[in-house]
Design a protein around this motif. Sequence first.
Motif, mmCIF file in Angstrom:
data_model
loop_
_atom_site.group_PDB
_atom_site.id
_atom_site.type_symbol
_atom_site.label_atom_id
_atom_site.label_comp_id
_atom_site.label_asym_id
_atom_site.label_seq_id
_atom_site.Cartn_x
_atom_site.Cartn_y
_atom_site.Cartn_z
ATOM 1 N N THR A 1 -52.600 10.513 -17.538
ATOM 2 C CA THR A 1 -53.575 11.560 -17.781
ATOM 3 C C THR A 1 -53.645 12.446 -16.535
ATOM 4 O OG1 THR A 1 -55.500 10.427 -16.823
ATOM 5 C CG2 THR A 1 -54.922 9.892 -19.117
ATOM 6 N N GLU A 2 -54.473 13.457 -16.610
ATOM 7 C CA GLU A 2 -54.635 14.367 -15.482
ATOM 8 C C GLU A 2 -55.189 13.656 -14.244
ATOM 9 O OE1 GLU A 2 -54.687 16.846 -19.198
ATOM 10 O OE2 GLU A 2 -55.495 14.903 -18.579
ATOM 11 N N ASN A 3 -55.807 12.491 -14.454
ATOM 12 C CA ASN A 3 -56.391 11.735 -13.333
ATOM 13 C C ASN A 3 -55.467 10.643 -12.802
ATOM 14 O OD1 ASN A 3 -58.875 13.162 -13.391
ATOM 15 N ND2 ASN A 3 -59.538 11.930 -15.143
ATOM 16 N N SER A 4 -54.306 10.491 -13.410
ATOM 17 C CA SER A 4 -53.365 9.459 -12.968
ATOM 18 C C SER A 4 -52.779 9.799 -11.605
ATOM 19 C CB SER A 4 -52.224 9.310 -13.983
ATOM 20 O OG SER A 4 -52.700 8.865 -15.226
ATOM 21 N N LYS A 5 -52.310 8.765 -10.923
ATOM 22 C CA LYS A 5 -51.684 8.969 -9.624
ATOM 23 C C LYS A 5 -50.381 9.745 -9.810
ATOM 24 C CE LYS A 5 -50.109 6.484 -5.503
ATOM 25 N NZ LYS A 5 -49.925 5.139 -4.879
ATOM 26 N N THR A 6 -50.174 10.740 -8.963
ATOM 27 C CA THR A 6 -48.944 11.532 -9.039
ATOM 28 C C THR A 6 -47.862 10.913 -8.152
ATOM 29 O OG1 THR A 6 -49.867 12.974 -7.329
ATOM 30 C CG2 THR A 6 -50.080 13.701 -9.613
ATOM 31 N N LYS A 7 -46.604 11.077 -8.586
ATOM 32 C CA LYS A 7 -45.469 10.529 -7.839
ATOM 33 C C LYS A 7 -44.311 11.535 -7.828
ATOM 34 C CE LYS A 7 -46.544 5.738 -9.209
ATOM 35 N NZ LYS A 7 -46.024 4.525 -9.890
ATOM 36 N N PRO A 8 -44.501 12.679 -7.193
ATOM 37 C CA PRO A 8 -43.451 13.708 -7.202
ATOM 38 C C PRO A 8 -42.177 13.219 -6.519
ATOM 39 C CG PRO A 8 -45.125 14.224 -5.562
ATOM 40 C CD PRO A 8 -45.650 13.062 -6.361
ATOM 41 N N LEU A 9 -41.035 13.461 -7.153
ATOM 42 C CA LEU A 9 -39.760 12.948 -6.647
ATOM 43 C C LEU A 9 -38.857 14.032 -6.079
ATOM 44 C CD1 LEU A 9 -38.971 10.470 -9.584
ATOM 45 C CD2 LEU A 9 -39.935 9.907 -7.345
ATOM 46 N N SER A 10 -39.308 15.282 -6.107
ATOM 47 C CA SER A 10 -38.443 16.379 -5.662
ATOM 48 C C SER A 10 -39.261 17.416 -4.911
ATOM 49 C CB SER A 10 -37.774 17.035 -6.880
ATOM 50 O OG SER A 10 -38.765 17.643 -7.702
ATOM 51 N N ILE A 11 -38.551 18.293 -4.189
ATOM 52 C CA ILE A 11 -39.201 19.396 -3.493
ATOM 53 C C ILE A 11 -39.935 20.286 -4.496
ATOM 54 C CG2 ILE A 11 -38.799 21.535 -2.197
ATOM 55 C CD1 ILE A 11 -38.568 19.138 -0.436
ATOM 56 N N TYR A 12 -39.307 20.517 -5.638
ATOM 57 C CA TYR A 12 -39.915 21.337 -6.688
ATOM 58 C C TYR A 12 -41.267 20.756 -7.099
ATOM 59 C CZ TYR A 12 -40.709 23.253 -11.359
ATOM 60 O OH TYR A 12 -41.266 23.834 -12.468
ATOM 61 N N ALA A 13 -41.300 19.459 -7.390
ATOM 62 C CA ALA A 13 -42.544 18.819 -7.818
ATOM 63 C C ALA A 13 -43.564 18.767 -6.687
ATOM 64 C CB ALA A 13 -42.249 17.407 -8.334
ATOM 65 N N LYS A 14 -43.114 18.454 -5.476
ATOM 66 C CA LYS A 14 -44.031 18.356 -4.328
ATOM 67 C C LYS A 14 -44.663 19.698 -3.993
ATOM 68 C CE LYS A 14 -41.593 14.397 -2.287
ATOM 69 N NZ LYS A 14 -40.658 13.954 -1.221
ATOM 70 N N SER A 15 -43.883 20.769 -4.070
ATOM 71 C CA SER A 15 -44.425 22.097 -3.763
ATOM 72 C C SER A 15 -45.476 22.514 -4.783
ATOM 73 C CB SER A 15 -43.299 23.133 -3.695
ATOM 74 O OG SER A 15 -42.619 23.242 -4.929
#
Length: 338
Positions: free
Chosen positions: A133-147
């Motif tokens: 959900t929108e409240n779940s922990k995020t786990k970005p794996l790329s520069i695109y996602a992290k930015s």
Amino acid sequence: MSKKKILKKSILVTGAGGYVGSILVPMLLKKNFKVIAIDKFFFGKTLLKNRNLRLIKKDIRDISTKYFKNVYAVIDLVALSNDPSGSNFPELTWQINYQSRLRTAKISKEMGVKKYILPSTCSVYGNQKKIVTENSKTKPLSIYAKSNLTAEKDIIKLKSSNFLVIVLRQATLFGYSPRMRFDLAVNGMTEGVYKNNILPIMRNGLQYRPLCHVKDTSRLMVKLINQNYKKYNGEIFNVGSKFCTESIINIAKLVLNNVNKSAKLKWYGNPDNRSYKVSFRKLEKLGFKPKYSINYGVREMVECLKKNKIKKNLKSITIEWYRYLKSKGKFLKEYEKK
């Protein structure tokens, strides 16, 4: 007694010449908005002339406050899109996807803009076993996602009683656009089967993807501009639908069923570590329902391919076009760090 003239609201759209912008801007014009479309227009100008449309060819990092005068809302589409672009141009991705959008949001607030919409991405979830959900922990794996995730966090902090901020975590998009992209899963599969009787599919095929038609995310943005959603100020929404959430291998089967069942699968790349299922209940509570299925999107693209309305070329593969522009000295330049 003459009727009072109703002034059209002005909407500023960054990245307006891109895959989403080429669908969104005509929708806004149809709803009688004025649109200020800012883009470098690397992929050409797909937007048709309209008396309520102002095209500005400019690097988003250089825009000044003058463009925001009397603007009602900003939709900040601009981004170097997808993971390959982020990997090849990490500093530019950070500058465009994070720094420029934060700057645009700050200028928007300073200039009295009422609404700011940040289209982000579900890829911020990375690899998840449970439905997120929108409240779940995020786990970005790329520069695109992290930015994108960093932009979300810092821009939400700017919300106020006079400045509405809404973040849209879009599922993987698909479907026809005048600025066509064949580097998106459903689109690439459809073109491959139609043209070559070969379906390109990323290993291992078991990874899950929530999907969303480009017309649906555009419809949502128009809805958010049109209606008052003050109670959702600073909120994040996952954008997509349960009926468009499938594993990559099942998406491939849907494409084959709609185009050519005898086509062969062509596996490519290393196993994709991104896999997630996303809850869209919050979007439903907002009163929005996506309309367009994967089957619809595939059939729509096949009709466009038959009519030569779209075709696969360098421009339709984002990273390849960026590389070409860079080789010709026509791509974005990295700014010196201050």
